[in-house]
Design a protein around this motif. Sequence first.
Motif, PDB file in Angstrom:
ATOM      1  N   ASP A 200      14.500  23.512   0.415  1.00  0.00           N
ATOM      2  CA  ASP A 200      13.439  22.904  -0.377  1.00  0.00           C
ATOM      3  C   ASP A 200      13.071  21.583   0.292  1.00  0.00           C
ATOM      4  OD1 ASP A 200      12.303  22.861  -3.531  1.00  0.00           O
ATOM      5  OD2 ASP A 200      12.427  20.935  -2.501  1.00  0.00           O
ATOM      6  N   THR A 201      11.781  21.390   0.495  1.00  0.00           N
ATOM      7  CA  THR A 201      11.372  20.209   1.257  1.00  0.00           C
ATOM      8  C   THR A 201      11.700  18.905   0.534  1.00  0.00           C
ATOM      9  OG1 THR A 201       9.185  20.743   0.442  1.00  0.00           O
ATOM     10  CG2 THR A 201       9.610  21.186   2.742  1.00  0.00           C
TER      11      THR A 201
ATOM     12  N   ARG B 153       4.698  29.820 -14.713  1.00  0.00           N
ATOM     13  CA  ARG B 153       3.753  30.212 -13.663  1.00  0.00           C
ATOM     14  C   ARG B 153       3.588  29.032 -12.711  1.00  0.00           C
ATOM     15  NH1 ARG B 153       0.092  34.160 -12.847  1.00  0.00           N
ATOM     16  NH2 ARG B 153      -1.824  33.610 -11.763  1.00  0.00           N
ATOM     17  N   HIS B 154       3.800  29.274 -11.458  1.00  0.00           N
ATOM     18  CA  HIS B 154       3.735  28.153 -10.515  1.00  0.00           C
ATOM     19  C   HIS B 154       3.274  28.616  -9.144  1.00  0.00           C
ATOM     20  CE1 HIS B 154       7.666  29.274  -8.560  1.00  0.00           C
ATOM     21  NE2 HIS B 154       7.690  30.010  -9.656  1.00  0.00           N
ATOM     22  N   ALA B 155       2.911  27.663  -8.335  1.00  0.00           N
ATOM     23  CA  ALA B 155       2.373  27.971  -7.000  1.00  0.00           C
ATOM     24  C   ALA B 155       3.508  28.212  -6.022  1.00  0.00           C
ATOM     25  CB  ALA B 155       1.512  26.820  -6.520  1.00  0.00           C
ATOM     26  N   VAL B 156       3.363  29.231  -5.223  1.00  0.00           N
ATOM     27  CA  VAL B 156       4.339  29.533  -4.191  1.00  0.00           C
ATOM     28  C   VAL B 156       3.592  29.748  -2.883  1.00  0.00           C
ATOM     29  CG1 VAL B 156       6.098  31.165  -3.410  1.00  0.00           C
ATOM     30  CG2 VAL B 156       5.880  30.633  -5.845  1.00  0.00           C
ATOM     31  N   GLY B 157       4.085  29.114  -1.824  1.00  0.00           N
ATOM     32  CA  GLY B 157       3.453  29.267  -0.519  1.00  0.00           C
ATOM     33  C   GLY B 157       3.691  30.657   0.055  1.00  0.00           C
ATOM     34  N   HIS B 158       2.631  31.218   0.636  1.00  0.00           N
ATOM     35  CA  HIS B 158       2.749  32.533   1.258  1.00  0.00           C
ATOM     36  C   HIS B 158       2.210  32.474   2.679  1.00  0.00           C
ATOM     37  CE1 HIS B 158       3.277  33.727  -2.907  1.00  0.00           C
ATOM     38  NE2 HIS B 158       3.681  34.904  -2.489  1.00  0.00           N
ATOM     39  N   SER B 159       2.743  33.322   3.512  1.00  0.00           N
ATOM     40  CA  SER B 159       2.265  33.403   4.890  1.00  0.00           C
ATOM     41  C   SER B 159       0.841  33.931   4.910  1.00  0.00           C
ATOM     42  CB  SER B 159       3.161  34.338   5.709  1.00  0.00           C
ATOM     43  OG  SER B 159       2.503  34.711   6.899  1.00  0.00           O
ATOM     44  N   TYR B 160      -0.031  33.279   5.635  1.00  0.00           N
ATOM     45  CA  TYR B 160      -1.411  33.761   5.702  1.00  0.00           C
ATOM     46  C   TYR B 160      -1.481  35.047   6.507  1.00  0.00           C
ATOM     47  CZ  TYR B 160      -2.682  32.544  10.537  1.00  0.00           C
ATOM     48  OH  TYR B 160      -2.800  32.498  11.909  1.00  0.00           O
ATOM     49  N   ARG B 161      -0.405  35.406   7.162  1.00  0.00           N
ATOM     50  CA  ARG B 161      -0.373  36.619   7.968  1.00  0.00           C
ATOM     51  C   ARG B 161       0.283  37.769   7.238  1.00  0.00           C
ATOM     52  NH1 ARG B 161      -3.848  38.485   9.989  1.00  0.00           N
ATOM     53  NH2 ARG B 161      -5.061  36.640  10.391  1.00  0.00           N
ATOM     54  N   SER B 162       1.573  37.579   6.907  1.00  0.00           N
ATOM     55  CA  SER B 162       2.329  38.687   6.326  1.00  0.00           C
ATOM     56  C   SER B 162       2.217  38.690   4.808  1.00  0.00           C
ATOM     57  CB  SER B 162       3.802  38.571   6.708  1.00  0.00           C
ATOM     58  OG  SER B 162       4.377  37.467   6.037  1.00  0.00           O
ATOM     59  N   HIS B 163       1.725  37.593   4.256  1.00  0.00           N
ATOM     60  CA  HIS B 163       1.592  37.415   2.804  1.00  0.00           C
ATOM     61  C   HIS B 163       2.952  37.373   2.097  1.00  0.00           C
ATOM     62  CE1 HIS B 163      -2.619  37.831   3.489  1.00  0.00           C
ATOM     63  NE2 HIS B 163      -2.435  39.000   4.043  1.00  0.00           N
ATOM     64  N   ALA B 164       4.021  37.226   2.873  1.00  0.00           N
ATOM     65  CA  ALA B 164       5.342  37.077   2.268  1.00  0.00           C
ATOM     66  C   ALA B 164       5.522  35.634   1.811  1.00  0.00           C
ATOM     67  CB  ALA B 164       6.420  37.419   3.290  1.00  0.00           C
ATOM     68  N   ALA B 165       6.355  35.460   0.809  1.00  0.00           N
ATOM     69  CA  ALA B 165       6.634  34.109   0.326  1.00  0.00           C
ATOM     70  C   ALA B 165       7.322  33.309   1.424  1.00  0.00           C
ATOM     71  CB  ALA B 165       7.510  34.166  -0.914  1.00  0.00           C
ATOM     72  N   ILE B 166       6.840  32.108   1.620  1.00  0.00           N
ATOM     73  CA  ILE B 166       7.381  31.237   2.650  1.00  0.00           C
ATOM     74  C   ILE B 166       8.758  30.730   2.240  1.00  0.00           C
ATOM     75  CG2 ILE B 166       7.105  28.928   3.667  1.00  0.00           C
ATOM     76  CD1 ILE B 166       5.321  31.055   4.873  1.00  0.00           C
TER      77      ILE B 166
ATOM     78  N   VAL C  23      10.998  23.919   8.141  1.00  0.00           N
ATOM     79  CA  VAL C  23       9.690  24.432   8.522  1.00  0.00           C
ATOM     80  C   VAL C  23       9.269  25.476   7.497  1.00  0.00           C
ATOM     81  CG1 VAL C  23      10.087  24.066  10.977  1.00  0.00           C
ATOM     82  CG2 VAL C  23      10.670  26.278   9.948  1.00  0.00           C
ATOM     83  N   ASN C  24       7.999  25.832   7.574  1.00  0.00           N
ATOM     84  CA  ASN C  24       7.512  26.943   6.757  1.00  0.00           C
ATOM     85  C   ASN C  24       7.889  28.220   7.489  1.00  0.00           C
ATOM     86  OD1 ASN C  24       5.941  25.144   5.013  1.00  0.00           O
ATOM     87  ND2 ASN C  24       4.703  24.861   6.846  1.00  0.00           N
TER      88      ASN C  24
ATOM     89  N   VAL D 111      -0.114  28.240   5.635  1.00  0.00           N
ATOM     90  CA  VAL D 111       0.522  28.635   4.388  1.00  0.00           C
ATOM     91  C   VAL D 111      -0.517  28.571   3.282  1.00  0.00           C
ATOM     92  CG1 VAL D 111       2.299  28.027   2.711  1.00  0.00           C
ATOM     93  CG2 VAL D 111       2.701  27.674   5.152  1.00  0.00           C
ATOM     94  N   GLU D 112      -0.631  29.644   2.528  1.00  0.00           N
ATOM     95  CA  GLU D 112      -1.572  29.600   1.410  1.00  0.00           C
ATOM     96  C   GLU D 112      -0.819  29.764   0.092  1.00  0.00           C
ATOM     97  OE1 GLU D 112      -3.282  34.123   2.015  1.00  0.00           O
ATOM     98  OE2 GLU D 112      -4.223  32.453   3.076  1.00  0.00           O
ATOM     99  N   SER D 113      -1.227  28.988  -0.896  1.00  0.00           N
ATOM    100  CA  SER D 113      -0.487  29.093  -2.163  1.00  0.00           C
ATOM    101  C   SER D 113      -1.078  30.143  -3.064  1.00  0.00           C
ATOM    102  CB  SER D 113      -0.476  27.787  -2.941  1.00  0.00           C
ATOM    103  OG  SER D 113      -0.890  26.743  -2.242  1.00  0.00           O
ATOM    104  N   LYS D 114      -0.201  30.785  -3.751  1.00  0.00           N
ATOM    105  CA  LYS D 114      -0.635  31.734  -4.782  1.00  0.00           C
ATOM    106  C   LYS D 114       0.161  31.416  -6.038  1.00  0.00           C
ATOM    107  CE  LYS D 114      -1.186  35.601  -1.609  1.00  0.00           C
ATOM    108  NZ  LYS D 114      -0.582  36.875  -1.200  1.00  0.00           N
TER     109      LYS D 114
END
Length: 1078
Positions: free
Chosen positions: A304-305, A392-405, A185-186, A200-203
């Motif tokens: 890792d998925t 440089r690559h995309a990493v999923g972050h919590s839309y709430r805590s903004h921590a890396a998923i 899960v995320n 999950v939002e990517s940054k």
Amino acid sequence: MSTPPTHKPLADLPPSYRPAEEEPAILERWLQGDAYQANASADGDPYSICIPPPNVTAPLHLGHALNNTLQDILTRHARMSGKNAVWLPGTDHAGIATQTVVEKRVLAEEGKRRTDFERDAFIGKIQAWKDEYEATITDQLKQMGCSCDWDRQAFTMDDPRAKAVREAFFQLFKDGLIYRGKRLVNWDPVTQTALADDEVESKDIDGNFYYLKYPVCDAEGNLTGDHVTVATTRPETMLGDTAVAVNPKDEPRAKYIGQFVKLPICDRVIPILGDDYVVIPDPDSDDAKARMASGFLKVTPAHDTNDYEIGQRHDLPIINVMAPDGSISKDHGWPAEEWDAAEKPTDDVPSSVGFVAAFAHELLGQTREAARKAIVRWFKDQDLLAEVKPYRHAVGHSYRSHAAIEPYYSDQWYLKVTDDKLAGAALRALDESQREASSHDAFNAKTPSRQDAKEEPTGPTTGLTFTPPRYAKTFQTWHENIRDWCISRQLWWGHRIPVWSLQLTDQQAHIFRKNLDNKTDDSLGEGTDDAFATSTFLKKKYPDEIGLRFNEATRQLFCCVREDHPEILRKLSGTGWVQDPDVLDTWFSSALWPMSTLGWPERTPELDLWNPTSVLCTAREIITLWVSRMVMFNLYFLGRLPFKDVFIHAMIQDGHGQKMSKSLGNGVDPMDIIHSHGADAMRFTLASMTTQTQDVRMPVDMVDPHSGETFTPKFITASGGVKVAAPTQERDGKSMVSSYGLASGEVKPSDDQPLARNTSEKFELGQRFATKLWNATRFALSNLAEAEPDAVTSSLSLADKWILSKTVRAIEHADKTLKAYDFHNYAGGLYEFVWNEVCDWYIESVKPDIKTPEAAKSRKALATVLDVSLRLLHPVMPFVTERLWSGLNAVCPQRGVLGLDPVECDELVKAPWPIADRALIDLEAEEVFPRVQHVVGMVREVRAGAKVPPREVVDFSLHMEDAEAERVRPNLHLVETLTNTKMVAVGPDTEKPEGAAVVTGPAGIGYLHVQIDTAEEAERLNKRKAELEKSLKTLDGRLSNEKYTSKAPSHLVQQTRDQRAAAAAELDEVERQLAALE
RNA sequence: GGGUGAUUAGCUCAGUUGGCUAGAGCGACUCGUUUACACCGAGUAGGUCACAGGUUCGAGUCCUGUAUCACCCACCA
């Protein structure tokens, strides 16, 4: 039951509209007078809107103000149009978001964490927060003028909504669409809960590619001396590696397949296997991954998925090396035997293991980031680090805590939205006109639509339409690629999952399986102990109240309980069953909103009348989170769509194009705007800024509480080069608190830090317009008598006929734009009508004579135009129009002209929408009046250029052909009025007086009898000459083009010829006048 | 990596099936307090519609490409 107007006469009021002094009383009157209340048994076609329930985390911001303004415009318009309209208000408990803000506050104020409290005690604290903000939000909506039916206010976690959630969950559980699954899960390590894919939002993150060397060995772990190099961005996950993969087509490397590596640090012997997924290195590839890849992929199924899927394909073990907080741990899935072996090195175990274990102890409890550094250092020290490359690559972050998923292996509840009855039905709901070509099964089902619902269709199941249409694609793509929805959250604030579980023994599981095979459900659990027997008992006694499910893999028996029946709960809790501690994803209850707000699961009259709702009005960010799920649930449970129209409106950004948000401090509290400009000004401005393509930029200013002056707050640059406003603003060495920061509860105003309100110059547009309307009405009311005689259109003046014609067009324009959700043009059209047509031309035309007995018909027309204007503007500017309405009613209760006779009503909020008779459209007036406007414009230009004092009456004569003169003659007075001239002659014989200024136009020439400087006159005429010549050149070019005259539509060609003729005639005159000047 | 949208006057933005001599509000400039309104009125200036090609009698509008910005989606080797 209307209250008689109690306002002072308008004449006593100041020339400016003061919203703060008027709005509260009007609001009170609406609320007391039940103006917003709807009744399911009332007449009229049903019209309903469900508010997108705002989160109770914080007060509303301007984005909400826009969203709700648009809904209110639609609702008020529908209500005035005679529909049985209801707008259902409510708020959302917003599980993770609310719990997070309360946790933060409790930590800040009491220094305690959630886990320091009992579950119920902490929920009590969240409840208190919810009560506070729900009240704030409700008050904000009321003050914005939102005409919600407040008696129907809902909350996603109140009793009726809880009942709907339980029922929906129960049905889905019984139907086999909810299941328990252990998979990746995320995971948000900060809030420690699972998240759905779209939470999950990517940054983009600047990271590194680390190339780690793994020693090759045989199956027994004997090193061959060779090694392979894996490439990874996350070295710390290597602790959980259970294989290395190579692409079988990768010639030079495929030979390693079948060999093994000894995983450094852990000394785990893991296989090298072949899998197509692995990217073959190619330094020249366009694909960054191929350029960076080493050809060997470390496989970490627990973190890792993709690796998880490789693991599934090759039946690899899953080793979780982290605790729920993301720190390295040996207690969440690391094989004990491996650890124990490492812990106690013996002679049988290679000596390196002891060293590794000692190092692993350093890792335990470390964060992911610290572990990464430590492991990289270790590899370097061992000379196993081949290379490090920035990446440089995309990493999923919590839309709430903004921590890396963290992809995290855990047990969760899933809703099988991939089922055709859910995602398939949602896809088929999309209107044919908005579908894109697709090979998706949903569109190629053999028996489409039959299986969509649990029941036969009870309403529309197709025809879902997005405005603007491009968002249909988002919706379609989402459903075509949808994955099962993880609906459990490891939170306290939310709907508790209504499932109890029991761990079966092998014996019990055996019996259970046997019974399942025999399909003798009744004998379930016979001959076993109490705990297991409970299910049998309950199943027999409450066949419709519980649902049972057995999980083969984990030997767990699940019991879903429909309602909290005391005996069921007693039985379960008394025999060792345990209720699932988790709660449901917030969006589960939101997904039921169009049903639960109307009483579902009861079949209430409201439900059948107002569901489907008329339109869903929301921002694009929640098409997947919310719109999709409402569509699926409504179709599934009710057999019809929750709405056919989805209007997606713009997002509001600050002046730098950044999304407004509390955390950035650039949010604007609508109450600040209401305070400074008024609710109507805010609403009108927001509506007129809402176009279908653009997001709305709203530069944020602040009002300095020390000096009262407005200034633009300083912006500081954050790490990403993004500009954000500081939550607490500094100015001239004094600090202040923005009201938005205040609302978030983080800072409070004091003598040192007084309250600074946000503002934006944008709202002056609406404020000015409200004042203009106010003053136009003041003018009218000071001239109208109580009962003007009935007016007959045939004897009206040109200006009267023209404005009535324009009024009809304004009604049609408002209807057309509102129907198309074109709020920008609805607001803009009325702005132009009221300001430019009514005020600038009509009122100016009738002003001088308005009090005379002869002008009675004009007064009637004026009253009617005003009446219609107030009605048309009421949906967007309810307060000021209601206030003026009572004034108009007091002064001139009987309004209307033939063809436009609006029904009287005490309160505008309940007044009928105007219906126009197209017979009032006067094409003659619409053609002649603009000629007057043209002449007036030319004269004004000359007067301004010649600096003629405005009050000086100037003689004016017109040289024109008889036919034209006859047409103009009845309206000469109008020209005199609007230009402050006296008409001394009209006709073909009119000569130019000596020294007079010349005004040229398509229908003739005017002579303004002023002494004018010859040079200036020549300059003006030459300028006009140049314009005409340029125009003539263009037109001639077009006409001389044979292809144009033969191919272009004939009416366009004719139009061009007419334009050419007019321009040529005027040019002749200009040249003649120029010659005469010399 | 894929997708969507944007790029038009100093600023914020309109411009619906190609017909435009490109508009509005704000700001600037000139004039004006004539009893609805100075939160006003009258007037003026200001744009090779991001760039390069193409289709067409005709392109701000359609097509292709380029640049810049924003957002969304995608499995973080």
